[in-house]
Design a protein around this motif. Structure first.
Motif, PDB file in Angstrom:
ATOM      1  N   ALA A  54       2.115  23.404 -38.814  1.00  0.00           N
ATOM      2  CA  ALA A  54       2.984  24.531 -39.174  1.00  0.00           C
ATOM      3  C   ALA A  54       2.477  25.181 -40.461  1.00  0.00           C
ATOM      4  CB  ALA A  54       4.418  24.050 -39.379  1.00  0.00           C
ATOM      5  N   VAL A  55       2.781  26.457 -40.630  1.00  0.00           N
ATOM      6  CA  VAL A  55       2.422  27.166 -41.853  1.00  0.00           C
ATOM      7  C   VAL A  55       3.068  26.457 -43.046  1.00  0.00           C
ATOM      8  CG1 VAL A  55       2.701  29.327 -43.149  1.00  0.00           C
ATOM      9  CG2 VAL A  55       2.082  29.388 -40.725  1.00  0.00           C
ATOM     10  N   ASP A  83     -21.374  16.880 -43.180  1.00  0.00           N
ATOM     11  CA  ASP A  83     -20.431  17.811 -43.801  1.00  0.00           C
ATOM     12  C   ASP A  83     -19.189  17.924 -42.938  1.00  0.00           C
ATOM     13  OD1 ASP A  83     -22.204  18.336 -45.870  1.00  0.00           O
ATOM     14  OD2 ASP A  83     -23.113  20.034 -44.833  1.00  0.00           O
ATOM     15  N   LEU A  84     -18.079  18.255 -43.572  1.00  0.00           N
ATOM     16  CA  LEU A  84     -16.782  18.355 -42.909  1.00  0.00           C
ATOM     17  C   LEU A  84     -16.327  19.809 -42.940  1.00  0.00           C
ATOM     18  CD1 LEU A  84     -14.625  16.497 -41.657  1.00  0.00           C
ATOM     19  CD2 LEU A  84     -13.729  16.142 -43.955  1.00  0.00           C
ATOM     20  N   ILE A  85     -15.910  20.329 -41.784  1.00  0.00           N
ATOM     21  CA  ILE A  85     -15.483  21.731 -41.659  1.00  0.00           C
ATOM     22  C   ILE A  85     -14.103  21.758 -41.020  1.00  0.00           C
ATOM     23  CG2 ILE A  85     -16.026  23.977 -40.645  1.00  0.00           C
ATOM     24  CD1 ILE A  85     -18.986  22.858 -40.438  1.00  0.00           C
ATOM     25  N   LEU A  86     -13.184  22.524 -41.601  1.00  0.00           N
ATOM     26  CA  LEU A  86     -11.834  22.691 -41.060  1.00  0.00           C
ATOM     27  C   LEU A  86     -11.670  24.139 -40.625  1.00  0.00           C
ATOM     28  CD1 LEU A  86      -9.007  21.440 -40.578  1.00  0.00           C
ATOM     29  CD2 LEU A  86      -8.426  22.159 -42.911  1.00  0.00           C
ATOM     30  N   THR A 110      -3.643  23.607 -47.396  1.00  0.00           N
ATOM     31  CA  THR A 110      -2.306  24.023 -46.982  1.00  0.00           C
ATOM     32  C   THR A 110      -2.456  25.029 -45.853  1.00  0.00           C
ATOM     33  OG1 THR A 110      -1.475  23.694 -49.224  1.00  0.00           O
ATOM     34  CG2 THR A 110      -0.132  25.044 -47.742  1.00  0.00           C
ATOM     35  N   ALA A 111      -1.857  24.724 -44.718  1.00  0.00           N
ATOM     36  CA  ALA A 111      -2.013  25.571 -43.526  1.00  0.00           C
ATOM     37  C   ALA A 111      -1.452  26.969 -43.757  1.00  0.00           C
ATOM     38  CB  ALA A 111      -1.324  24.926 -42.330  1.00  0.00           C
ATOM     39  N   TRP A 139      -7.283  12.272 -39.949  1.00  0.00           N
ATOM     40  CA  TRP A 139      -6.630  13.526 -40.304  1.00  0.00           C
ATOM     41  C   TRP A 139      -5.137  13.296 -40.348  1.00  0.00           C
ATOM     42  CZ3 TRP A 139      -9.243  12.143 -36.064  1.00  0.00           C
ATOM     43  CH2 TRP A 139      -8.572  12.120 -34.839  1.00  0.00           C
ATOM     44  N   HIS A 140      -4.463  14.046 -41.231  1.00  0.00           N
ATOM     45  CA  HIS A 140      -3.061  13.746 -41.471  1.00  0.00           C
ATOM     46  C   HIS A 140      -2.333  14.965 -42.016  1.00  0.00           C
ATOM     47  CE1 HIS A 140       0.342  11.189 -42.078  1.00  0.00           C
ATOM     48  NE2 HIS A 140       0.241  11.113 -43.387  1.00  0.00           N
ATOM     49  N   LYS A 141      -1.093  15.120 -41.623  1.00  0.00           N
ATOM     50  CA  LYS A 141      -0.181  16.086 -42.231  1.00  0.00           C
ATOM     51  C   LYS A 141       0.714  15.271 -43.144  1.00  0.00           C
ATOM     52  CE  LYS A 141       1.327  17.347 -38.163  1.00  0.00           C
ATOM     53  NZ  LYS A 141       2.060  17.988 -37.100  1.00  0.00           N
TER      54      LYS A 141
END
Length: 150
Positions: A54-55, A83-86, A110-111, A139-141
């Motif tokens: 969610a935003v 490398d890590l890409i989001l 932060t989304a 990965w985690h929220k």
């Protein structure tokens, strides 16, 4: 959680902070981790979707990999540099972690879009004499307010 010193995502002394076992339990319960063998080569080696974001939600993505002690430059740098890409749901790059001479990458973000985000692991350098390396991704929220200083 529990960053002791320096930058929360890539500190010289304590990495990315200490473990919060409650948060780790949530990560495991929600199946937000995986292990992969990354073969030598170039380009994206791992793609992982991260649904239900969610935003305004805080996301943390962490990657760690092993290194081969028989690599010729082992004394000064790991045999592999990943490398890590989001990426946002619309496919644009939101954040990148591309440090070097270590065996981990961390992104906190932060989304700003709702939906399914994508995590990519890119092979910047793969020189492992064995031809591959093992990588772990999580990965985690989370709610930063749940993380308190030691």
């Amino acid at each position: 959680c529990h960053n002791i010193e320096g930058n929360q995502t890539n500190s010289e002394l304590d990495g990315a902070g200490g473990p919060d076992f409650g948060e780790m339990d949530l990560l495991l319960a929600n199946n937000r981790f995986r292990g992969d063998v990354v073969s030598n080569g170039s380009g994206v080696a791992i793609t992982q979707s991260f649904p239900g974001v969610a935003v305004g939600e805080e996301m943390r993505v962490a990657l760690g990999w092993d290194t081969n002690t028989s690599y010729g430059l082992y004394a000064t740098d790991p045999s592999d540099d990943l490398d890590l890409i989001l990426k946002r749901p619309d496919g644009t790059v939101a954040a990148v972690s591309s440090s070097f001479d270590n065996t981990h990458e961390v992104i906190e973000f932060t989304a700003n879009q709702a939906g399914t985000w994508t995590i990519e692991v890119n092979r910047f350098r793969t020189s492992d004499p064995a031809g591959s390396t093992f990588a772990g991704l999580a990965w985690h929220k989370y709610a930063p307010s749940a993380c308190t200083a030691p």
